[in-house]
Design a protein around this motif. Structure first.
Motif, mmCIF file in Angstrom:
data_model
loop_
_atom_site.group_PDB
_atom_site.id
_atom_site.type_symbol
_atom_site.label_atom_id
_atom_site.label_comp_id
_atom_site.label_asym_id
_atom_site.label_seq_id
_atom_site.Cartn_x
_atom_site.Cartn_y
_atom_site.Cartn_z
ATOM 1 N N TYR A 80 0.838 -1.196 0.000
ATOM 2 C CA TYR A 80 0.000 0.000 0.000
ATOM 3 C C TYR A 80 0.871 1.242 0.000
ATOM 4 N N ASP A 81 0.325 2.328 -0.555
ATOM 5 C CA ASP A 81 0.952 3.617 -0.330
ATOM 6 C C ASP A 81 0.503 4.084 1.055
ATOM 7 N N LYS A 82 0.986 5.258 1.466
ATOM 8 C CA LYS A 82 0.690 5.762 2.810
ATOM 9 C C LYS A 82 -0.812 5.840 3.065
ATOM 10 N N GLU A 83 -1.555 6.418 2.139
ATOM 11 C CA GLU A 83 -2.997 6.565 2.318
ATOM 12 C C GLU A 83 -3.707 5.216 2.316
ATOM 13 N N GLY A 84 -3.282 4.318 1.445
ATOM 14 C CA GLY A 84 -3.892 2.992 1.401
ATOM 15 C C GLY A 84 -3.705 2.239 2.703
ATOM 16 N N ALA A 85 -2.517 2.339 3.287
ATOM 17 C CA ALA A 85 -2.253 1.672 4.562
ATOM 18 C C ALA A 85 -3.088 2.281 5.681
ATOM 19 N N ARG A 86 -3.239 3.605 5.656
ATOM 20 C CA ARG A 86 -4.062 4.254 6.679
ATOM 21 C C ARG A 86 -5.520 3.839 6.544
ATOM 22 N N ALA A 87 -5.993 3.687 5.329
ATOM 23 C CA ALA A 87 -7.380 3.256 5.121
ATOM 24 C C ALA A 87 -7.593 1.846 5.676
ATOM 25 N N VAL A 88 -6.602 0.975 5.522
ATOM 26 C CA VAL A 88 -6.699 -0.375 6.080
ATOM 27 C C VAL A 88 -6.848 -0.302 7.601
ATOM 28 N N ILE A 89 -6.023 0.506 8.242
ATOM 29 C CA ILE A 89 -6.041 0.597 9.701
ATOM 30 C C ILE A 89 -7.284 1.341 10.202
ATOM 31 N N HIS A 90 -7.649 2.446 9.553
ATOM 32 C CA HIS A 90 -8.802 3.230 10.000
ATOM 33 C C HIS A 90 -10.133 2.589 9.616
ATOM 34 N N GLY A 91 -10.120 1.717 8.638
ATOM 35 C CA GLY A 91 -11.368 1.116 8.169
ATOM 36 C C GLY A 91 -12.129 2.025 7.217
ATOM 37 N N MET A 92 -11.496 3.093 6.790
ATOM 38 C CA MET A 92 -12.072 4.080 5.870
ATOM 39 C C MET A 92 -10.929 4.996 5.445
ATOM 40 N N PRO A 93 -11.117 5.784 4.392
ATOM 41 C CA PRO A 93 -10.062 6.744 4.048
ATOM 42 C C PRO A 93 -9.739 7.631 5.252
ATOM 43 N N SER A 94 -8.464 7.911 5.454
ATOM 44 C CA SER A 94 -8.076 8.668 6.643
ATOM 45 C C SER A 94 -8.701 10.060 6.668
ATOM 46 N N ALA A 95 -8.938 10.665 5.521
ATOM 47 C CA ALA A 95 -9.599 11.977 5.498
ATOM 48 C C ALA A 95 -11.020 11.876 6.049
ATOM 49 N N ASP A 96 -11.716 10.787 5.739
ATOM 50 C CA ASP A 96 -13.060 10.578 6.277
ATOM 51 C C ASP A 96 -13.008 10.377 7.792
ATOM 52 N N TRP A 97 -12.031 9.555 8.244
ATOM 53 C CA TRP A 97 -11.885 9.315 9.679
ATOM 54 C C TRP A 97 -11.618 10.633 10.395
ATOM 55 N N LYS A 98 -10.699 11.407 9.839
ATOM 56 C CA LYS A 98 -10.340 12.679 10.474
ATOM 57 C C LYS A 98 -11.544 13.622 10.533
ATOM 58 N N ALA A 99 -12.308 13.699 9.447
ATOM 59 C CA ALA A 99 -13.480 14.585 9.417
ATOM 60 C C ALA A 99 -14.531 14.152 10.438
ATOM 61 N N ARG A 100 -14.664 12.854 10.652
ATOM 62 C CA ARG A 100 -15.692 12.350 11.556
ATOM 63 C C ARG A 100 -15.279 12.338 13.025
ATOM 64 N N PHE A 101 -13.991 12.043 13.290
ATOM 65 C CA PHE A 101 -13.601 11.727 14.663
ATOM 66 C C PHE A 101 -12.486 12.584 15.256
ATOM 67 N N HIS A 102 -11.713 13.251 14.437
ATOM 68 C CA HIS A 102 -10.544 13.995 14.931
ATOM 69 C C HIS A 102 -10.945 15.238 15.711
ATOM 70 N N ARG A 103 -10.261 15.457 16.828
ATOM 71 C CA ARG A 103 -10.409 16.699 17.594
ATOM 72 C C ARG A 103 -9.069 17.413 17.587
ATOM 73 N N GLU A 104 -9.099 18.729 17.532
ATOM 74 C CA GLU A 104 -7.862 19.505 17.532
ATOM 75 C C GLU A 104 -7.131 19.334 18.860
ATOM 76 N N ALA A 105 -5.809 19.300 18.780
ATOM 77 C CA ALA A 105 -4.976 19.136 19.971
ATOM 78 C C ALA A 105 -4.796 20.455 20.699
ATOM 79 N N THR A 106 -4.706 20.345 22.003
ATOM 80 C CA THR A 106 -4.376 21.519 22.813
ATOM 81 C C THR A 106 -2.852 21.640 22.882
ATOM 82 N N ASP A 107 -2.369 22.793 23.297
ATOM 83 C CA ASP A 107 -0.926 22.977 23.475
ATOM 84 C C ASP A 107 -0.376 21.996 24.510
ATOM 85 N N ASP A 108 -1.126 21.746 25.570
ATOM 86 C CA ASP A 108 -0.688 20.797 26.592
ATOM 87 C C ASP A 108 -0.574 19.378 26.026
ATOM 88 N N GLN A 109 -1.527 18.989 25.182
ATOM 89 C CA GLN A 109 -1.466 17.661 24.569
ATOM 90 C C GLN A 109 -0.261 17.540 23.648
#
Length: 111
Positions: free
Chosen positions: A67-96
């Motif tokens: 797989y290329d980078k995106e293909g491998a991420r899709a395997v792990i995320h179970g969906m394209p990583s852009a879709d996963w990020k849009a649905r589940f990602h939260r912005e990090a705080t400076d402390d995080q």
């Protein structure tokens, strides 16, 4: 985010004796568990353990997955990583981000 390779392999490690089919089944269970636990953000994983879903994607590529980078991420995320990020990602705080940087220092191989 990145994770340095730190395998800590040692001669006679019982992990090396584990049957590949058993190891593969455990890996698939881990990935499916992470797919289910979207509340565990990649950043949270990085802070606590020094690796995340994206690291797993990198590791399967390094192990020879075709797989290329995106293909491998899709395997792990179970969906394209852009879709996963849009649905589940939260912005990090400076402390995080600071906590992640400290965690990643532990990934560096011992000198």
């Amino acid at each position: 985010m990145s994770c340095s390779e730190n395998t800590n392999a040692t001669a006679g490690d019982p992990l090396d004796e584990l049957d590949d089919a058993v190891a593969a089944a455990a890996f698939r269970r881990l990935v499916r568990h992470l797919r289910h636990r979207h509340d565990a953000q990649n950043l949270d994983l990085m802070i606590l353990s020094g690796f995340c879903r994206n690291c797993l994607a990198d590791w399967i590529r390094e192990a020879g997955a075709p797989y290329d980078k995106e293909g491998a991420r899709a395997v792990i995320h179970g969906m394209p990583s852009a879709d996963w990020k849009a649905r589940f990602h939260r912005e990090a705080t400076d402390d995080q981000l600071a906590a992640m940087a400290e965690s990643l220092k532990k990934n560096a191989p011992a000198s």
